[in-house]
Design a protein around this motif. Structure first.
Motif, PDB file in Angstrom:
ATOM      1  N   LEU A 118       0.507  -1.317   0.234  1.00  0.00           N
ATOM      2  CA  LEU A 118       0.090  -0.140  -0.252  1.00  0.00           C
ATOM      3  C   LEU A 118       0.877   1.237   0.145  1.00  0.00           C
ATOM      4  O   LEU A 118       1.620   1.435   0.566  1.00  0.00           O
ATOM      5  CB  LEU A 118      -0.844   0.203   1.083  1.00  0.00           C
ATOM      6  N   HIS A 119       0.343   1.969  -0.497  1.00  0.00           N
ATOM      7  CA  HIS A 119       1.138   3.473  -0.378  1.00  0.00           C
ATOM      8  C   HIS A 119       0.220   4.924  -0.970  1.00  0.00           C
ATOM      9  O   HIS A 119      -1.346   3.973  -1.693  1.00  0.00           O
ATOM     10  CB  HIS A 119       1.873   3.684  -2.211  1.00  0.00           C
ATOM     11  N   ASN A 120       0.365   5.368  -0.474  1.00  0.00           N
ATOM     12  CA  ASN A 120      -0.945   6.704  -0.157  1.00  0.00           C
ATOM     13  C   ASN A 120       0.176   7.632  -0.404  1.00  0.00           C
ATOM     14  O   ASN A 120       0.768   8.588  -0.041  1.00  0.00           O
ATOM     15  CB  ASN A 120      -1.271   6.535   1.104  1.00  0.00           C
ATOM     16  N   CYS A 157       4.673   9.848   0.879  1.00  0.00           N
ATOM     17  CA  CYS A 157       4.001   9.369   0.992  1.00  0.00           C
ATOM     18  C   CYS A 157       3.122   8.935   2.718  1.00  0.00           C
ATOM     19  O   CYS A 157       4.094   8.746   3.787  1.00  0.00           O
ATOM     20  CB  CYS A 157       4.050   7.740   0.935  1.00  0.00           C
ATOM     21  N   VAL A 196       2.053   6.058   4.331  1.00  0.00           N
ATOM     22  CA  VAL A 196       2.522   4.506   4.997  1.00  0.00           C
ATOM     23  C   VAL A 196       3.865   5.061   5.228  1.00  0.00           C
ATOM     24  O   VAL A 196       5.096   4.484   6.125  1.00  0.00           O
ATOM     25  CB  VAL A 196       2.181   3.928   4.059  1.00  0.00           C
ATOM     26  N   HIS A 197       4.939   5.637   3.949  1.00  0.00           N
ATOM     27  CA  HIS A 197       6.233   5.582   4.346  1.00  0.00           C
ATOM     28  C   HIS A 197       6.836   6.408   4.431  1.00  0.00           C
ATOM     29  O   HIS A 197       6.954   7.862   3.574  1.00  0.00           O
ATOM     30  CB  HIS A 197       6.432   4.575   2.634  1.00  0.00           C
ATOM     31  N   MET A 213       9.025   8.431   2.283  1.00  0.00           N
ATOM     32  CA  MET A 213       8.954   8.625   0.617  1.00  0.00           C
ATOM     33  C   MET A 213       8.737  10.142   0.483  1.00  0.00           C
ATOM     34  O   MET A 213       7.808  10.549   0.793  1.00  0.00           O
ATOM     35  CB  MET A 213       7.598   8.096   0.267  1.00  0.00           C
TER      36      MET A 213
HETATM   37 CU   LIG Z   1       4.659   4.644   0.047  1.00  0.00          CU
END
Ligand SMILES: [Cu+2]
Length: 257
Positions: free
Chosen positions: A148-150, A187, A189-190, A193
């Protein structure tokens, strides 16, 4: 080709049987049909500003990224993954966004390319990390990771967005309507990023390649304010004058802070 023919035939039909009013209305159609080439025309011939972005001093080590919780991303990296804040090769600096800030003929408008700019997410990093688009040009955001990326855009002038891409292969199209250098993308989630996009209402911009090279082409003769931006080193501006069809070399140097 078939689509073009379909589009052209009704115009001729109207011209053939229509009165003066329709003729006048349709008269501009062929020219408009050629108009998209205007964007291409700009890139043909003309003057250019190009060179190498150099880096002096010692670049800080890029931060290590802990990808232990994203095995699929970790597997795409050889050894320790790092956040590529400084991409320096033989003293040349990549990921510098260079653009004409001012000096273009007043009132001139430019057509955005119909092809999108692709922003990939691979190995839990954005590729490219720094890039440019024209206003209203499509950005194709795709997820090449099985995680999953956001993607969140946090502009100041433009409308932001926040898109979830839970599966590999997903693609989402987005545009920015306003000139803005630069719009940060991140991102949710990360946390590591990051990407940055320069949005301009003209096509005179470039990002320095891994060898530091860049080129802005198709410029009319003139004196321009050119700005170079780097995510950690800030901006610098310079005045560059080009004669008609001149290929101007303008190297840019950033120094370690
Ligand atoms: Cu991500």
């Amino acid at each position: 080709m078939r689509r073009m023919l379909l589009a052209v035939v009704p115009a001729f039909a109207i011209l053939a049987c229509g009165g003066a009013k329709e003729d006048a209305a349709e008269g501009g159609a062929p020219e408009q049909g050629e108009a998209p080439a205007g964007a291409t025309k700009v890139a043909e011939g003309g003057a250019s500003i190009g060179g190498t972005v150099k880096f002096t001093g010692t670049a800080p080590a890029n931060p290590k990224i802990d990808m232990n919780e994203e095995a699929a991303c970790k597997a795409k990296h050889e050894g320790q993954a790092t956040d590529p804040e400084f991409v320096v090769n033989d003293g040349n600096l990549a990921n510098v966004f260079i653009y004409v800030k001012s000096g273009l003929p007043a009132g001139q408008t430019y057509t955005a390319p119909t092809s999108p700019v692709v922003l990939d997410q691979s190995g839990c990093l954005y590729k490219p990390r720094v890039f440019g688009v024209m206003t209203n040009q499509q950005i194709e955001i795709k997820n090449s990771d099985p995680v999953l990326h956001n993607i969140k855009a946090v502009p100041k002038e433009n409308r932001g967005f926040n898109i979830s891409q839970p599966t590999e292969g997903m693609k989402t199209m987005r545009t920015f309507a306003m000139r803005e250098v630069v719009v940060p993308l991140e991102c949710n989630v990360h946390s590591w990023m990051n990407a940055w996009v320069g949005v301009l209402d003209h096509p005179y911009f470039a990002t320095s390649a891994p060898d530091g090279s860049f080129k802005i082409s198709g410029l009319p003769a003139g004196t321009y304010e050119v700005e170079a931006w780097h995510e950690k080193l800030g901006t610098q501006t310079m005045q560059v004058t080009v004669a008609a069809d001149e290929g101007k070399t303008q190297d840019i140097t950033f120094a370690a802070k």
